[in-house]
Design a protein around this motif. Structure first.
Motif, mmCIF file in Angstrom:
data_model
loop_
_atom_site.group_PDB
_atom_site.id
_atom_site.type_symbol
_atom_site.label_atom_id
_atom_site.label_comp_id
_atom_site.label_asym_id
_atom_site.label_seq_id
_atom_site.Cartn_x
_atom_site.Cartn_y
_atom_site.Cartn_z
ATOM 1 N N ILE A 111 85.419 81.261 -15.386
ATOM 2 C CA ILE A 111 84.037 81.145 -14.924
ATOM 3 C C ILE A 111 83.958 80.325 -13.638
ATOM 4 C CG2 ILE A 111 83.425 79.057 -16.244
ATOM 5 C CD1 ILE A 111 80.736 80.471 -16.866
ATOM 6 N N PHE A 112 84.848 79.348 -13.503
ATOM 7 C CA PHE A 112 84.858 78.520 -12.294
ATOM 8 C C PHE A 112 85.427 79.299 -11.108
ATOM 9 C CE2 PHE A 112 85.076 75.764 -15.998
ATOM 10 C CZ PHE A 112 84.044 74.876 -15.746
ATOM 11 N N GLU A 113 86.440 80.130 -11.371
ATOM 12 C CA GLU A 113 87.004 80.954 -10.305
ATOM 13 C C GLU A 113 85.962 81.933 -9.770
ATOM 14 O OE1 GLU A 113 90.491 82.928 -11.664
ATOM 15 O OE2 GLU A 113 91.489 81.087 -12.326
ATOM 16 N N PHE A 114 85.255 82.603 -10.674
ATOM 17 C CA PHE A 114 84.301 83.612 -10.227
ATOM 18 C C PHE A 114 83.047 82.987 -9.627
ATOM 19 C CE2 PHE A 114 87.076 86.429 -12.445
ATOM 20 C CZ PHE A 114 86.926 87.639 -11.778
ATOM 21 N N ALA A 115 82.616 81.842 -10.139
ATOM 22 C CA ALA A 115 81.481 81.158 -9.519
ATOM 23 C C ALA A 115 81.838 80.717 -8.100
ATOM 24 C CB ALA A 115 81.062 79.959 -10.361
ATOM 25 N N ALA A 116 83.070 80.259 -7.916
ATOM 26 C CA ALA A 116 83.516 79.883 -6.572
ATOM 27 C C ALA A 116 83.540 81.099 -5.655
ATOM 28 C CB ALA A 116 84.901 79.238 -6.645
ATOM 29 N N ARG A 117 83.984 82.248 -6.178
ATOM 30 C CA ARG A 117 83.964 83.477 -5.379
ATOM 31 C C ARG A 117 82.543 83.839 -4.990
ATOM 32 N NH1 ARG A 117 87.515 88.258 -7.974
ATOM 33 N NH2 ARG A 117 86.337 89.345 -6.344
ATOM 34 N N ASP A 118 81.625 83.723 -5.945
ATOM 35 C CA ASP A 118 80.220 84.046 -5.647
ATOM 36 C C ASP A 118 79.668 83.134 -4.554
ATOM 37 O OD1 ASP A 118 79.313 86.279 -7.176
ATOM 38 O OD2 ASP A 118 79.463 85.073 -8.994
ATOM 39 N N ARG A 119 79.989 81.852 -4.628
ATOM 40 C CA ARG A 119 79.476 80.926 -3.608
ATOM 41 C C ARG A 119 80.099 81.212 -2.242
ATOM 42 N NH1 ARG A 119 79.918 77.292 -8.191
ATOM 43 N NH2 ARG A 119 77.810 76.702 -8.875
ATOM 44 N N ALA A 120 81.386 81.529 -2.254
ATOM 45 C CA ALA A 120 82.044 81.838 -0.985
ATOM 46 C C ALA A 120 81.492 83.118 -0.374
ATOM 47 C CB ALA A 120 83.550 81.969 -1.205
ATOM 48 N N GLU A 121 81.113 84.064 -1.225
ATOM 49 C CA GLU A 121 80.618 85.349 -0.729
ATOM 50 C C GLU A 121 79.134 85.313 -0.378
ATOM 51 O OE1 GLU A 121 79.863 89.490 -2.713
ATOM 52 O OE2 GLU A 121 82.008 89.070 -2.811
ATOM 53 N N LYS A 122 78.468 84.215 -0.712
ATOM 54 C CA LYS A 122 77.025 84.151 -0.496
ATOM 55 C C LYS A 122 76.668 84.377 0.968
ATOM 56 C CE LYS A 122 72.958 81.317 -1.495
ATOM 57 N NZ LYS A 122 72.347 81.435 -0.151
ATOM 58 N N ILE A 123 77.484 83.865 1.870
ATOM 59 C CA ILE A 123 77.203 84.050 3.295
ATOM 60 C C ILE A 123 77.171 85.533 3.635
ATOM 61 C CG2 ILE A 123 78.115 83.682 5.623
ATOM 62 C CD1 ILE A 123 79.279 81.048 4.622
ATOM 63 N N ILE A 124 78.125 86.279 3.106
ATOM 64 C CA ILE A 124 78.171 87.713 3.383
ATOM 65 C C ILE A 124 76.983 88.415 2.735
ATOM 66 C CG2 ILE A 124 79.490 89.833 3.016
ATOM 67 C CD1 ILE A 124 82.027 88.144 3.125
ATOM 68 N N ARG A 125 76.663 88.044 1.492
ATOM 69 C CA ARG A 125 75.529 88.688 0.811
ATOM 70 C C ARG A 125 74.215 88.377 1.525
ATOM 71 N NH1 ARG A 125 77.935 86.735 -4.005
ATOM 72 N NH2 ARG A 125 76.230 85.249 -4.263
ATOM 73 N N ASP A 126 74.035 87.121 1.941
ATOM 74 C CA ASP A 126 72.807 86.752 2.660
ATOM 75 C C ASP A 126 72.700 87.528 3.971
ATOM 76 O OD1 ASP A 126 72.172 85.014 0.650
ATOM 77 O OD2 ASP A 126 72.718 83.196 1.741
ATOM 78 N N ARG A 127 73.831 87.673 4.639
ATOM 79 C CA ARG A 127 73.846 88.407 5.907
ATOM 80 C C ARG A 127 73.486 89.867 5.670
ATOM 81 N NH1 ARG A 127 79.620 88.683 7.837
ATOM 82 N NH2 ARG A 127 79.394 86.427 7.955
ATOM 83 N N GLU A 128 74.047 90.451 4.619
ATOM 84 C CA GLU A 128 73.758 91.852 4.312
ATOM 85 C C GLU A 128 72.287 92.033 3.919
ATOM 86 O OE1 GLU A 128 78.161 93.298 2.743
ATOM 87 O OE2 GLU A 128 76.627 92.661 1.316
ATOM 88 N N ARG A 129 71.757 91.083 3.164
ATOM 89 C CA ARG A 129 70.343 91.180 2.786
ATOM 90 C C ARG A 129 69.451 91.055 4.015
ATOM 91 N NH1 ARG A 129 66.463 91.274 -0.734
ATOM 92 N NH2 ARG A 129 64.647 89.928 -0.561
ATOM 93 N N GLU A 130 69.798 90.144 4.917
ATOM 94 C CA GLU A 130 69.012 89.986 6.142
ATOM 95 C C GLU A 130 69.020 91.282 6.958
ATOM 96 O OE1 GLU A 130 68.799 87.079 10.096
ATOM 97 O OE2 GLU A 130 70.318 86.774 8.561
ATOM 98 N N HIS A 131 70.200 91.893 7.038
ATOM 99 C CA HIS A 131 70.296 93.160 7.771
ATOM 100 C C HIS A 131 69.479 94.244 7.075
ATOM 101 C CE1 HIS A 131 71.975 96.524 9.997
ATOM 102 N NE2 HIS A 131 72.291 97.100 8.836
ATOM 103 N N LEU A 132 69.539 94.268 5.728
ATOM 104 C CA LEU A 132 68.777 95.258 4.973
ATOM 105 C C LEU A 132 67.281 95.100 5.214
ATOM 106 C CD1 LEU A 132 68.767 97.480 2.728
ATOM 107 C CD2 LEU A 132 68.504 95.603 1.088
ATOM 108 N N LEU A 133 66.792 93.862 5.123
ATOM 109 C CA LEU A 133 65.360 93.620 5.324
ATOM 110 C C LEU A 133 64.941 93.971 6.747
ATOM 111 C CD1 LEU A 133 64.859 90.257 3.396
ATOM 112 C CD2 LEU A 133 64.184 92.555 2.683
ATOM 113 N N GLU A 134 65.776 93.617 7.722
ATOM 114 C CA GLU A 134 65.454 93.918 9.113
ATOM 115 C C GLU A 134 65.381 95.431 9.324
ATOM 116 O OE1 GLU A 134 67.998 93.334 13.029
ATOM 117 O OE2 GLU A 134 67.017 91.454 12.449
ATOM 118 N N THR A 135 66.329 96.149 8.740
ATOM 119 C CA THR A 135 66.343 97.606 8.876
ATOM 120 C C THR A 135 65.107 98.225 8.240
ATOM 121 O OG1 THR A 135 68.754 97.635 8.868
ATOM 122 C CG2 THR A 135 67.646 99.686 8.328
#
Length: 673
Positions: A111-135
């Motif tokens: 659970i700690f490994e995957f939570a760390a992955r989620d936090r590390a990937e948050k930048i990419i997910r936030d960026r993708e969401r921003e692009h989605l909303l802008e589009t």
């Protein structure tokens, strides 16, 4: 030929070939599972509290703590946020369908490994969401659809349907295209929202302008202005206000400078271009900016943003690569990082999201001369080195020899080796013996199961975190935590450096057959043969395998020996290995001469002029006593063949050697010219 060979064997017999290996490896251990060794005690209340705190779902109440480990994992799946922790949620669902042991391992470490992955990937997910909303804002703004939060957060398919449902009547082609896209697939939805809606909206606007030009020139002019300004705002994107249609171009630009989107750093080029146009007194400059300049500025903003994101992502990949290189334990991860860095930004993002977690498994092989081709292996309890037991088989994966290289349980700058067969079980030291045990969650276990890599010539050494100064070493196939010159029998200086140096190889290594053990441990053979290129064949006690530059044959008595070229062709064409004639040496190659001995009785010689021929028994002995290829006879130009009196071989320079089966007399003849 078969009759001649059989007759010669009956008369002369075969001498025992030379032994194949100079060094005697240890006996192959019988690696048996010890189920109790890999059993995991259930997670403690404290571990469950820590797991709950990690995924930010509120306080870890008794309702959490009292659950069995499997039910705890299910509650994680039910409770954890799919937006903040999507990977953790998906892994909880997967683990719940497995065993109780998997559930415990997930609570303890996963659970700690995957939570760390989620936090590390948050930048990419936030960026993708921003692009989605802008589009989506750009798409809705272009056709005057008022987008609400539910619409913006909908699936691509539902968003297309909402466009179809809400688009104004003066965009009939957009409505029709939305209906068509809705019936399509994910590619069609994405293309409609990002590209097609803008192109088709331009067509609808142009149709309306042409129609109005026939009815009311002023309305046509206003429609033209509205179309251009909606496209300008959709480029940012920003909300369109119909009132802006009635103002002059310079006023529209000043109004544009007030929209909150132009205060964002990502729109700095658009803001600067708008500010420059607003300060101009030239109406053509205003018009040019609205029609073309804003789009060019937005393209520059997008390019700069893409470059910054790419640079930031590549920096993270380089950091992952550097850590992997410094460990000496993750060559596959290093290779994957290099591939990503040589590719596009999409390749880099894919590595960060998936690749850096897909190449964490490796196997650990020996480097000691004579014992190469052995791997660290355990099915629970004592760990060993083993090549596997090929029997009469030709390989297959060596079970128990693949390890997940994880961050150290007691020190994240070091590493722990988790079994890929037994979830939650790690290589650890216990009383200086290396074992595979289930992680009980104690600080002592974490310390015992943490290893700090030290790069050395030829590989990597693994220092025990629990026993500083001691390294994993193999002695008689056993694994110990040893130090050179220490007080224990396994601390001997002899071969200490070699025995404690490991090489990382691909996961799921193949069982090292006797043939491959010969290849691993004979530097000359590896140089001659190159790498394997075909599967090994087992034929009634004889093994052979094709390599880059020829073929290697093995038998119990001869070991692994190399043949190539026309010598190999002649040897294999006659199926000599089936008749018991096996090479006792690697094929000798010269500029214009190749040969190999098949025991002391038979040999194959080749030259460009004579081809590959067999020389046997007493005829061979006589020829070699005269100097062999350097003798006046030259190279053999025929295989030995049967005659009415015995056998004969013909040679290059007009000579023959005969053998009399009755008298055993061997004579050299000068043939008549």
């Amino acid at each position: 030929m078969r009759r001649t060979l059989a007759m010669a064997v009956a008369v002369f017999g075969l001498l025992t070939p030379i032994a194949a290996h100079a060094a005697t490896p240890p006996a192959i251990p019988n690696v048996q599972a010890e189920p109790r060794a890999v059993a995991l005690p259930e997670a403690t209340p404290r571990e469950k509290v820590n797991a709950v705190n990690e995924i930010e779902v509120g306080e870890a109440t008794d309702d959490w703590v009292r659950l069995s480990d499997r039910n705890f994992v299910f509650k994680v799946y039910e409770t954890v946020s799919a937006t903040k922790f999507p990977l953790t949620k998906a892994e909880a669902a997967r683990v719940y369908g497995l065993t109780a042991t998997d559930a415990t391992a997930f609570i303890r470490t996963g659970i700690f490994e995957f939570a760390a992955r989620d936090r590390a990937e948050k930048i990419i997910r936030d960026r993708e969401r921003e692009h989605l909303l802008e589009t989506r804002l750009s798409a809705t703004g272009r056709v005057r659809v008022q987008a609400d939060p539910l619409m913006l957060d909908a699936t691509d398919k539902n968003f297309v349907f909402q466009i179809f449902s809400r688009v104004p009547a003066d965009y009939p082609k957009v409505k029709s295209a939305a209906a068509t896209a809705y019936r399509g697939d994910a590619v069609a939805w994405k293309n409609f929202v990002e590209v097609a809606i803008h192109t088709i909206a331009d067509e609808d606007d142009l149709d309306a302008i042409r129609r109005l030009e026939q009815e009311d020139a002023e309305k046509a002019r206003k429609k033209q202005i509205a179309s251009v300004r909606m496209k300008a705002l959709a480029a940012i994107p920003a909300a369109y206000k119909p009132i802006w249609n009635d103002v002059a171009d310079d006023v529209f630009i000043r109004e544009l400078l007030l929209v909150p989107e132009l205060a964002l750093p990502k729109n700095i080029e658009v803001k600067d271009a708008a500010d420059l146009a607003a300060r101009s007194t030239d109406p053509l400059a205003w018009k040019t900016f609205i029609e073309r300049g804003i789009h060019e500025a937005k393209a520059r903003d997008n390019a700069r943003q893409d470059r910054l994101e790419d640079e930031a992502d590549r920096r993270v990949v380089r950091e992952v690569k550097a850590k992997a290189e410094n460990s000496g334990l993750l060559p596959r991860l290093v290779a994957a990082a290099n591939t990503a860095l040589a590719g596009s930004h999409a390749d880099v993002v894919k590595f960060l999201r998936e690749g850096q977690y897909q190449y964490l498994t490796q196997s650990l092989g020996t480097t000691t001369p004579g014992v190469r081709g052995w791997y660290i292996d355990s099915a629970g309890g004592d760990a060993w080195i083993t090549p596997g037991n090929a029997g009469t088989g030709t390989g297959g994966p060596l079970t128990g020899a693949t390890w997940k290289v994880a961050n150290g349980l007691a020190d994240s700058t070091c590493y722990s080796f988790e079994s890929t067969d037994y979830a939650g079980s790690y290589l650890r030291q216990q009383d200086l013996r290396v074992k595979l045990h289930g992680n009980d969650g104690t600080d002592q276990f974490k310390l015992d199961a943490t290893w700090c890599p030290r790069l050395v010539a030829g590989g990597v050494r693994l220092e025990s975190k629990a026993q500083p100064g001691r390294f994993i070493r193999h002695v008689d196939a056993q694994l110990w935590v040893a130090q050179a010159g220490g007080p224990n029998w396994f601390d001997t200086d002899r071969l200490y450096q070699e025995d404690s140096t490991w090489t990382t190889v691909d996961p799921n290594p193949q069982i090292s057959t006797p043939l491959m053990l010969g290849w691993f441990n004979d530097d000359q053979l590896r140089s001659l043969a190159g790498n394997p290129k075909a599967a090994e064949v087992y034929d009634n006690g004889v093994r052979y395998r094709d390599f880059d530059r020829g073929r290697v044959y093995w038998s119990e008595s001869t070991g692994s020996k190399f043949l190539t070229g026309q010598v190999l062709q002649r040897y294999s064409a006659l199926n000599l290995h089936k008749q018991g004639y096996l090479p006792i040496e690697h094929q000798t190659s010269r500029t214009n001469h190749e040969h190999v001995s098949l025991g002391s009785y038979i040999a194959v010689y080749w030259s460009p002029a004579s081809g590959a021929k067999l020389v046997m028994g007493a005829i061979r002995a006589k020829w070699e006593s005269l100097g062999g290829v350097s003798s006046p006879l030259g190279y053999p130009i025929s295989d030995e063949y049967a005659t009415s009196y015995g056998a004969r071989s013909d040679f290059q320079n007009g000579y023959s050697i005969t053998w009399d089966a009755t008298t055993h007399e061997v004579r050299v003849w000068r043939n008549a010219s």
